[in-house]
Design a protein around this motif. Structure first.
Motif, PDB file in Angstrom:
ATOM      1  N   ARG A  43       0.862  -1.217  -0.093  1.00 51.55           N
ATOM      2  CA  ARG A  43      -0.168  -0.139  -0.204  1.00 51.55           C
ATOM      3  C   ARG A  43       0.898   1.286   0.317  1.00 51.55           C
ATOM      4  NH1 ARG A  43      -5.359  -0.309   1.246  1.00 51.55           N
ATOM      5  NH2 ARG A  43      -5.130   1.846   2.398  1.00 51.55           N
TER       6      ARG A  43
ATOM      7  N   GLY B 270       1.074   4.356  -2.829  1.00 52.17           N
ATOM      8  CA  GLY B 270       0.701   5.495  -2.486  1.00 52.17           C
ATOM      9  C   GLY B 270      -0.842   5.718  -1.856  1.00 52.17           C
ATOM     10  N   LEU B 271      -1.267   4.746  -1.414  1.00 56.90           N
ATOM     11  CA  LEU B 271      -2.449   4.234  -0.696  1.00 56.90           C
ATOM     12  C   LEU B 271      -2.422   4.700   0.527  1.00 56.90           C
ATOM     13  CD1 LEU B 271      -3.560   1.269  -3.042  1.00 56.90           C
ATOM     14  CD2 LEU B 271      -4.447   3.627  -3.108  1.00 56.90           C
ATOM     15  N   ASP B 272      -1.134   4.594   1.047  1.00 55.32           N
ATOM     16  CA  ASP B 272      -0.861   4.785   2.508  1.00 55.32           C
ATOM     17  C   ASP B 272       0.382   5.712   2.557  1.00 55.32           C
ATOM     18  OD1 ASP B 272      -0.902   4.905   5.174  1.00 55.32           O
ATOM     19  OD2 ASP B 272      -0.560   2.674   5.474  1.00 55.32           O
TER      20      ASP B 272
ATOM     21  N   ARG C 147      -1.369  11.789  -9.459  1.00 56.45           N
ATOM     22  CA  ARG C 147      -2.031  11.386 -10.582  1.00 56.45           C
ATOM     23  C   ARG C 147      -1.023  10.467 -11.575  1.00 56.45           C
ATOM     24  NH1 ARG C 147      -6.569  12.108 -11.782  1.00 56.45           N
ATOM     25  NH2 ARG C 147      -8.092  13.174 -10.001  1.00 56.45           N
TER      26      ARG C 147
ATOM     27  N   ARG D 283      -0.809   6.725 -11.000  1.00 51.84           N
ATOM     28  CA  ARG D 283      -1.768   5.942 -11.218  1.00 51.84           C
ATOM     29  C   ARG D 283      -1.531   5.262 -12.757  1.00 51.84           C
ATOM     30  NH1 ARG D 283      -2.202   5.445  -6.441  1.00 51.84           N
ATOM     31  NH2 ARG D 283      -2.740   7.080  -5.307  1.00 51.84           N
TER      32      ARG D 283
ATOM     33  N   GLN E 154      -0.036  -0.056 -11.540  1.00 50.49           N
ATOM     34  CA  GLN E 154      -1.531  -0.559 -11.314  1.00 50.49           C
ATOM     35  C   GLN E 154      -1.507  -1.693 -10.638  1.00 50.49           C
ATOM     36  OE1 GLN E 154      -4.807   0.462 -12.180  1.00 50.49           O
ATOM     37  NE2 GLN E 154      -3.831   2.228 -12.041  1.00 50.49           N
ATOM     38  N   LEU E 155      -2.501  -2.093 -10.070  1.00 54.31           N
ATOM     39  CA  LEU E 155      -2.791  -3.074  -8.922  1.00 54.31           C
ATOM     40  C   LEU E 155      -3.811  -4.316  -9.278  1.00 54.31           C
ATOM     41  CD1 LEU E 155      -3.456  -1.208  -5.910  1.00 54.31           C
ATOM     42  CD2 LEU E 155      -2.218  -3.061  -5.756  1.00 54.31           C
TER      43      LEU E 155
ATOM     44  N   GLU F 229     -12.215   2.259 -16.113  1.00 53.46           N
ATOM     45  CA  GLU F 229     -12.295   3.164 -15.047  1.00 53.46           C
ATOM     46  C   GLU F 229     -10.953   3.687 -15.017  1.00 53.46           C
ATOM     47  OE1 GLU F 229     -13.057   1.912 -10.875  1.00 53.46           O
ATOM     48  OE2 GLU F 229     -13.888   3.961 -10.724  1.00 53.46           O
ATOM     49  N   PRO F 230      -9.591   3.080 -14.907  1.00 56.14           N
ATOM     50  CA  PRO F 230      -8.535   4.292 -14.969  1.00 56.14           C
ATOM     51  C   PRO F 230      -8.405   5.130 -16.118  1.00 56.14           C
ATOM     52  CG  PRO F 230      -8.022   1.849 -14.698  1.00 56.14           C
ATOM     53  CD  PRO F 230      -9.445   1.793 -15.226  1.00 56.14           C
TER      54      PRO F 230
ATOM     55  N   VAL G  27     -11.148   6.465 -17.788  1.00 55.07           N
ATOM     56  CA  VAL G  27     -12.136   7.470 -17.227  1.00 55.07           C
ATOM     57  C   VAL G  27     -11.268   8.457 -16.467  1.00 55.07           C
ATOM     58  CG1 VAL G  27     -14.345   8.081 -16.615  1.00 55.07           C
ATOM     59  CG2 VAL G  27     -14.014   6.177 -18.298  1.00 55.07           C
ATOM     60  N   ALA G  28     -11.000   7.889 -15.420  1.00 50.42           N
ATOM     61  CA  ALA G  28     -10.402   8.854 -14.005  1.00 50.42           C
ATOM     62  C   ALA G  28      -9.239   9.606 -14.648  1.00 50.42           C
ATOM     63  CB  ALA G  28      -9.758   7.734 -13.034  1.00 50.42           C
ATOM     64  N   GLN G  29      -8.593   9.146 -15.592  1.00 54.35           N
ATOM     65  CA  GLN G  29      -7.572   9.893 -15.908  1.00 54.35           C
ATOM     66  C   GLN G  29      -7.544  10.733 -17.500  1.00 54.35           C
ATOM     67  OE1 GLN G  29      -3.860   7.062 -15.645  1.00 54.35           O
ATOM     68  NE2 GLN G  29      -4.809   6.198 -13.920  1.00 54.35           N
TER      69      GLN G  29
ATOM     70  N   ARG H 139      -8.113  -4.457 -16.371  1.00 55.27           N
ATOM     71  CA  ARG H 139      -8.297  -2.967 -15.810  1.00 55.27           C
ATOM     72  C   ARG H 139      -6.776  -2.388 -15.482  1.00 55.27           C
ATOM     73  NH1 ARG H 139     -11.494  -2.461 -10.391  1.00 55.27           N
ATOM     74  NH2 ARG H 139      -9.987  -3.982  -9.866  1.00 55.27           N
TER      75      ARG H 139
END
Lengths: 273, 296
Positions: free
Chosen positions: B76, B80-82, B105, B108, B112-113, B134-135, B137-139, B184
């Motif tokens: 994590r 960069g999730l923690d 950004r 991301r 990827q995970l 989703e990745p 769209v998010a980016q 994904r």
């Protein structure tokens, strides 16, 4: 793509709700007699061909009152639950996703509101602003906000713990996008069930307020009002209480079943089973 | 276990943060337990203590250890999730450890995970096409039509039909769902792929297929792979180098074959020994058929 199964709850609930909606719509175009009109007929008639559900103490047609009263019932339910959901759901999501102190503040706020019995709050509002259908709706709506906020918050906390939210973060989604794209769709089931329960409670609360003489005033049709007026003659003209009581029970049951059915119907996981 | 880095780690040339795809510098992560007493300070859990590790571009590194060893926390931090309590984390030479989410950004896109739970890592309310896109769209990568084309291409790459895009995750098996997860992860064309126990929730028969797919895409796209697992056989199958983690520390880091042939740290030996033991207990399995570690 497989078709979604229509479940019995959805059908029965939908039918009962449609019946109430139908009555309310019907009242705008046709009623057997002029609403609330005192007729020159005998009072306390039992159901007959002339007056399908009889007449009351003031010689008014009961069926006409039921038809017109459906409007009040629906309006109160829709507005009260609408107010509660529109305020409560965003608050719940904010409480779960916002900074810790916001969550604490919001939840303590709902605790205070929850500690007030909803009816008492409505009575307080009625005392302050006078008894009317509108005051009753808003009061019931405000009193219902905490249950929406709480259930949404706990649902949101559950969703936030899932890997798909972590995946969305890793994909680059920000908090607002996660709230809209992942949290909201996954708490709708909870919200719908809460809405159907709240709808039933709102209808009962309106009836209770009218019964107490604090909601819909005299001279306007409401199922609760009818119950209130029937109480003095409960022993001699039982049907005057049973008819509006039955209508309330049917509407409450209808919305509960519809909520249950909708939740299952909207869940893609249950599709095609 | 005197220090965070074993003597073995020193034999692997340590690159500068700029050269390595992933670089961890004396990373610590402490969690504070909820307060249980008014008089005593709440207990502190050291999930990760002083981990340093460099992973070169294109390298495949496995991180092994039993549950609770801090593998997932480390992962994590890497994603960069923690945020680490102290220490530095670099991906492709850029700092991750001290950046707020909005400044990550780029990460991301780079990294990827793939998750462990094939059920929980896909939103049940989204169609597979939306999940894979989703990745993107998010980016804000590509137009709607370009994204749709990319989704089809990705689904094909992981061995799923294009029609899969219109269906929901629950309509797929565990192995297929992990393929969706991989699609994904590949969507934004990352350089680093991170797997958190990507096959440990799968049936043994499906595991090899999904592992082979991971192998193929890592090769095909020249990715750097970081694979966390408690299952040594999985790591042996895919990784060049293995880092053994125990109680938040790296006790041994070595090239895979060397580690299996000649484990230095007693804990590594113990971990390796636990694998054939179970196979022996089961009887007729030959020693190299050691997919015996049960799921967590």
């Amino acid at each position: 793509m497989s078709r979604r199964r229509i479940n019995p709850s959805l059908v029965i609930g939908g039918a009962l709700v449609l019946l109430v909606v139908g009555l309310a719509l019907l009242s705008y175009v046709w009623t057997p007699y002029q609403p609330m009109r005192v007729l020159s007929v005998e009072a306390y008639q039992t159901p007959n061909a002339e007056h399908w559900l009889g007449t009351d103490r003031l010689r008014r047609d009961v069926f006409t009152q039921i038809v017109v009263g459906a409007r009040t019932t629906l309006l109160v339910g829709v507005i009260a639950v609408g107010v509660a959901a529109l305020v409560g759901v965003p608050l719940g999501i904010l409480a779960a996703m916002g900074p810790g102190w916001v969550g604490t503040l919001l939840m303590r706020g709902t605790d205070i509101l929850l500690a007030f019995p909803a009816l008492l709050l409505a009575i307080m509002f009625a005392a302050l602003y006078g008894g009317s259908t509108r005051v009753a709706m808003v009061a019931i709506g405000i009193a219902t906000v905490p249950s929406f906020a709480r259930i949404t918050r706990s649902g949101t906390l559950g969703v936030l713990r899932t890997d798909y939210v972590t995946a969305a973060r890793a994909a680059g989604r920000g908090r607002p996008a996660i709230a809209v794209r992942h949290v909201l769709p996954n708490v709708t089931g909870l919200v719908i069930v809460q809405a159907s329960v709240s709808f039933a409670i709102a209808i009962l609360a309106e009836a209770a307020l009218a019964y107490l003489g604090l909601g819909t005033p005299a001279g306007q049709a409401s199922w609760g009002r009818m119950l209130y007026e029937a109480q003095s003659t409960l022993a001699s003209a039982t049907h005057l209480a049973l008819i509006p009581g039955g209508a309330i029970a049917a509407a409450v049951l209808g919305f509960n079943l519809l909520g249950d059915g909708l939740r299952d119907w909207l869940d893609p996981r249950l599709e095609g089973r | 276990m005197t220090g965070p880095a074993s003597p073995r780690a020193a034999t692997v040339p340590a690159g500068t943060p700029a050269a390595a795809a992933v670089s961890l510098r004396d990373v610590h992560r402490e969690f504070r337990r909820p307060r249980t007493s008014l008089r005593h300070d709440p207990a502190v859990v050291h999930a990760v203590r002083g981990v340093s590790l460099d992973i070169a571009a294109g390298e495949r590194v496995g991180i092994v250890g039993e549950s609770g060893s801090g593998k997932t926390t480390l992962l994590r931090l890497l994603c960069g999730l923690d945020t680490p309590t102290s220490g530095e984390v670099y991906v492709q030479g850029r700092p991750v450890h001290d950046q707020p989410a909005r400044r990550l950004r780029w990460l991301r896109r780079e990294l990827q995970l793939v998750f462990q739970d094939p059920m929980g890592s896909l939103d049940p309310r989204m169609r597979v096409g939306q999940i894979v896109a989703e990745p993107l769209v998010a980016q804000r990568i590509g137009s709607r039509a370009e994204r749709r084309a990319r989704v089809t291409e990705l689904l094909e790459r992981v061995g799923l039909p294009a029609e899969a895009a219109d269906r929901y995750p629950h309509q797929f098996s565990g192995g297929q769902r992990q393929r969706i997860s991989i699609a994904r992860a590949l969507a934004p064309r990352p350089h680093v792929l991170v797997g958190d126990e990507p096959v440990s929730a799968l049936d043994v028969s499906v595991r090899a297929q999904v592992l082979n797919l991971v192998d193929e895409v890592v090769d095909g796209y020249g990715l750097t792979l970081v694979l966390v697992s408690h299952d040594l056989s999985v790591v042996r199958h895919v990784c060049d180098r293995v880092a053994v983690m125990r109680q938040g520390e790296l006790v041994e880091v070595a090239p895979t074959e060397q580690l299996y042939r000649d484990p230095q740290h007693p804990y590594t030996r113990e971990l390796l020994a636990s694998v054939p033991h179970l196979a022996d207990a089961l009887g007729s399995h030959p020693p190299d058929m050691e997919r015996s570690q049960p799921d967590e």
